[in-house]
Design an enzyme around this catalytic site. Structure first.
Site, short mmCIF file in Angstrom:
data_model
loop_
_atom_site.label_atom_id
_atom_site.label_comp_id
_atom_site.label_asym_id
_atom_site.label_seq_id
_atom_site.Cartn_x
_atom_site.Cartn_y
_atom_site.Cartn_z
N ASP A 1 9.32 -4.37 14.74
CA ASP A 1 8.96 -3.10 15.38
C ASP A 1 7.63 -3.23 16.10
OD1 ASP A 1 9.25 -0.20 15.84
OD2 ASP A 1 7.58 0.03 14.43
N HIS B 1 8.00 -0.30 18.70
CA HIS B 1 6.96 0.35 17.89
C HIS B 1 7.27 1.84 17.66
CE1 HIS B 1 2.44 0.06 16.71
NE2 HIS B 1 3.05 0.97 15.97
N ARG C 1 -4.15 -8.56 -1.62
CA ARG C 1 -5.28 -9.32 -2.15
C ARG C 1 -5.52 -8.97 -3.62
NH1 ARG C 1 -8.96 -7.64 2.80
NH2 ARG C 1 -7.86 -5.74 2.21
N ARG D 1 1.80 -4.90 11.82
CA ARG D 1 1.14 -5.18 13.11
C ARG D 1 1.60 -6.54 13.63
NH1 ARG D 1 0.29 -0.64 13.73
NH2 ARG D 1 -1.68 0.46 14.00
N GLU E 1 1.70 -5.71 22.74
CA GLU E 1 2.58 -4.61 23.16
C GLU E 1 2.14 -4.02 24.49
OE1 GLU E 1 2.52 -1.98 19.79
OE2 GLU E 1 3.46 -3.46 18.49
N ILE F 1 6.95 -4.36 10.22
CA ILE F 1 6.71 -2.96 10.60
C ILE F 1 5.20 -2.69 10.60
CG2 ILE F 1 6.86 -2.02 8.24
CD1 ILE F 1 8.73 -0.32 11.08
N GLY G 1 0.86 -1.19 0.00
CA GLY G 1 0.00 0.00 0.00
C GLY G 1 0.89 1.24 0.00
N ARG G 2 0.43 2.27 0.72
CA ARG G 2 1.20 3.54 0.74
C ARG G 2 2.61 3.31 1.28
NH1 ARG G 2 -4.34 5.56 2.71
NH2 ARG G 2 -3.84 4.02 4.29
N ILE G 3 2.71 2.67 2.46
CA ILE G 3 4.04 2.50 3.08
C ILE G 3 4.84 1.44 2.32
CG2 ILE G 3 5.29 1.94 5.20
CD1 ILE G 3 2.77 2.91 6.77
P1 NAP Z 1 -2.50 0.90 3.10
O1 NAP Z 1 -2.10 1.94 2.11
O2 NAP Z 1 -3.95 0.67 3.34
O3 NAP Z 1 -1.81 -0.47 2.66
C1 NAP Z 1 -2.16 -1.71 3.19
C2 NAP Z 1 -1.90 -2.76 2.12
O4 NAP Z 1 -2.11 -4.05 2.68
C3 NAP Z 1 -2.82 -2.62 0.92
O5 NAP Z 1 -2.06 -2.61 -0.24
C4 NAP Z 1 -3.73 -3.85 0.98
O6 NAP Z 1 -4.02 -4.31 -0.34
C5 NAP Z 1 -2.86 -4.86 1.76
N1 NAP Z 1 -3.69 -5.78 2.52
C6 NAP Z 1 -4.68 -5.49 3.39
N2 NAP Z 1 -5.23 -6.62 3.87
C7 NAP Z 1 -4.59 -7.64 3.27
C8 NAP Z 1 -4.72 -9.06 3.32
N3 NAP Z 1 -5.64 -9.63 4.10
N4 NAP Z 1 -3.89 -9.81 2.58
C9 NAP Z 1 -2.97 -9.23 1.77
N5 NAP Z 1 -2.78 -7.89 1.69
C10 NAP Z 1 -3.59 -7.11 2.41
O7 NAP Z 1 -1.88 1.21 4.52
P2 NAP Z 1 -0.47 1.90 4.87
O8 NAP Z 1 -0.66 3.35 5.07
O9 NAP Z 1 0.56 1.43 3.92
O10 NAP Z 1 -0.24 1.24 6.34
C11 NAP Z 1 -0.11 -0.15 6.45
C12 NAP Z 1 -0.07 -0.59 7.89
O11 NAP Z 1 1.18 -0.28 8.47
C13 NAP Z 1 -1.06 0.06 8.85
O12 NAP Z 1 -2.35 -0.51 8.74
C14 NAP Z 1 -0.43 -0.16 10.19
O13 NAP Z 1 -0.88 -1.39 10.74
C15 NAP Z 1 1.06 -0.28 9.88
N6 NAP Z 1 1.83 0.86 10.43
C16 NAP Z 1 2.77 0.62 11.38
C17 NAP Z 1 3.51 1.67 11.87
C18 NAP Z 1 4.57 1.47 12.91
O14 NAP Z 1 4.86 2.40 13.64
N7 NAP Z 1 5.18 0.30 12.99
C19 NAP Z 1 3.28 2.98 11.42
C20 NAP Z 1 2.32 3.17 10.45
C21 NAP Z 1 1.60 2.10 9.95
P3 NAP Z 1 -5.38 -5.13 -0.66
O15 NAP Z 1 -6.49 -4.37 -0.04
O16 NAP Z 1 -5.39 -5.23 -2.15
O17 NAP Z 1 -5.18 -6.49 -0.03
C1 8YV Z 2 1.70 4.78 15.82
C2 8YV Z 2 1.05 3.16 13.92
O1 8YV Z 2 2.64 4.21 16.66
O2 8YV Z 2 -0.02 4.68 12.47
C3 8YV Z 2 0.03 3.53 12.90
O3 8YV Z 2 -0.73 2.64 12.49
O4 8YV Z 2 1.18 2.05 14.27
C4 8YV Z 2 1.97 4.20 14.48
O5 8YV Z 2 2.18 5.25 13.61
C5 8YV Z 2 0.40 4.64 16.49
O6 8YV Z 2 -0.66 4.93 15.68
C6 8YV Z 2 0.34 5.56 17.70
O7 8YV Z 2 -0.85 5.39 18.31
#
Ligand code: NAP
Ligand code: 8YV
Length: 327
Positions: free
Chosen positions: A261, A284, A180, A237, A266, A235, A158-160
């Site tokens: 991460d 995290h 998917r 969940r 957590e 990175i 996705g975006r990240i």
């Molecule tokens: P996004 O743009 O919505 O990207 C999520 C991607 O995952 C989409 O391309 C989606 O494609 C795919 N996906 C969703 N469900 C799926 C499944 N069941 N099987 C296969 N692929 C699947 O979100 P984003 O902004 O990139 O953020 C992604 C995630 O990163 C967040 O939801 C969050 O949990 C995590 N995150 C973590 C941190 C941190 O601090 N560690 C910070 C920010 C975000 P399809 O819908 O086509 O499957």
């Molecule tokens: C933050 C994250 O740690 O944006 C998310 O999905 O996991 C992280 O950027 C969290 O949202 C802070 O509550």
């Protein structure tokens, strides 16, 4: 619609500790209502009557929504919203917003740092310098692993995921992914299954959201497909990983190393992962710079302001995009 100067009458519930800049803006603009945590048992009659929005780091469950009959909006802080019961919100005509985009590049930077840290053992090498081992014992041992020649798979393009891939292109590494649905116009190799992706690469980066559809998706079968030179970085969940299976795979050589991460429970990290010599672990911190957290705080509060002045959200989650503002 509420005129900007009348927003002071709108009660916004803020559970527990929240980002300082967001709190300061909410206090300046709205009527902030404090609650120790998002627990329906702590909701008072006054909250029940008056609260129209929640701004929160924390998860919001169905019970909390049911306890607040005048709730219109949940402004969630973070892009991942797996801890908010969005289907219940949609059923109750409650809008949910998140904070996408403003954290994408920061999280991608952190991912690359974690990947290199994991593969080149950098945190242990720094400890070697700091604890005097360099002086007493000589050079730090050569790293077992290298980024050179690796094939990278991204689970969640996705975006990240795309921001991580853009960075990895500069490292001259081939990139493949699993979602998917195939992303239109993206040149990287697409795998319709996670197992197919894991078989095709030796470095798997998970940035998939949490929730039922990804629960423990990275399990013993996927780790075995990644293979003995395999590196797993998470990175996204913690819930997407079967942690006991990961600890076993790291201990018995099914894969070579992991950089994590995020964790299933957590801030509790399983002892087997803490003790493993082939893990690099972060608390995290993917988006955790002052710069990016302030941008997330602003977007969280801008959603509140837009909802109550214009009656539209800036960044609604897809599950509640059809929710209409009450007149
Ligand atoms: P996004 O743009 O919505 O990207 C999520 C991607 O995952 C989409 O391309 C989606 O494609 C795919 N996906 C969703 N469900 C799926 C499944 N069941 N099987 C296969 N692929 C699947 O979100 P984003 O902004 O990139 O953020 C992604 C995630 O990163 C967040 O939801 C969050 O949990 C995590 N995150 C973590 C941190 C941190 O601090 N560690 C910070 C920010 C975000 P399809 O819908 O086509 O499957
Ligand atoms: C933050 C994250 O740690 O944006 C998310 O999905 O996991 C992280 O950027 C969290 O949202 C802070 O509550």
């Amino acid at each position: 619609m509420t005129k900007p100067e009348q927003l002071q009458t709108v009660a916004v519930l803020v559970p527990g500790h929240f980002h300082d800049h967001a709190v300061e803006r909410i206090e300046r603009t709205f009527k902030r209502v404090k609650i120790e945590q998002a627990d329906p048992a702590l909701v008072t009659d006054d909250m029940r009557r008056n609260v129209r929005a929640i701004a929160s780091f924390a998860g919001i469950n169905a019970g909390m929504m049911d306890a607040l009959p005048n709730l219109e909006l949940i402004a969630s802080f973070g892009v991942g919203y797996d801890s908010v019961d969005v289907s219940h919100a949609a059923a109750k005509n409650i809008m949910v917003t998140n904070t996408p985009d403003v954290l994408t590049e920061e999280v991608a930077d952190t991912t690359i740092g974690l990947l290199i840290n994991t593969i080149r053992d950098l945190w242990r090498a720094e400890t070697w310098l700091r604890d005097g081992s360099w002086v007493r014992k000589g050079n730090y041992p050569l790293s077992r692993l290298t980024l050179r020649g690796r094939k990278v798979g991204i689970f969640g393009m996705g975006r990240i995921g795309q921001a991580i891939a853009r960075r990895l292109e500069a490292f001259d590494l081939p990139i493949a992914y699993h979602n998917r649905r195939q992303v239109e116009g993206l040149a990287y190799a697409y795998h319709p299954t996670l197992k197919g992706l894991a078989e095709a690469v030796d470095t798997l980066i998970s940035v998939a959201p949490g929730g039922a559809s990804t629960e423990k998706a990275v399990n013993a079968e996927i780790l075995s497909a990644l293979g003995p030179n395999g590196v797993f970085v998470n990175i996204g969940r913690g819930s997407t990983v079967d942690e006991p299976a990961l600890a076993a795979a790291l201990a018995n050589g099914t894969i070579a190393a992991a950089g994590l991460d995020v964790f299933a429970d957590e801030p509790n990290v399983p002892k087997a992962l803490l003790d493993a010599p082939n893990t690099s672990l972060l608390p995290h911190v993917g988006s955790a710079s002052e710069h990016t957290r302030r941008a997330m705080a602003d977007l969280c509060v801008d959603n509140l302001v837009s909802w109550f002045t214009e009656r539209r959200p800036l960044t609604p989650v897809p599950e509640t995009v059809q929710v209409k503002a009450r007149s």
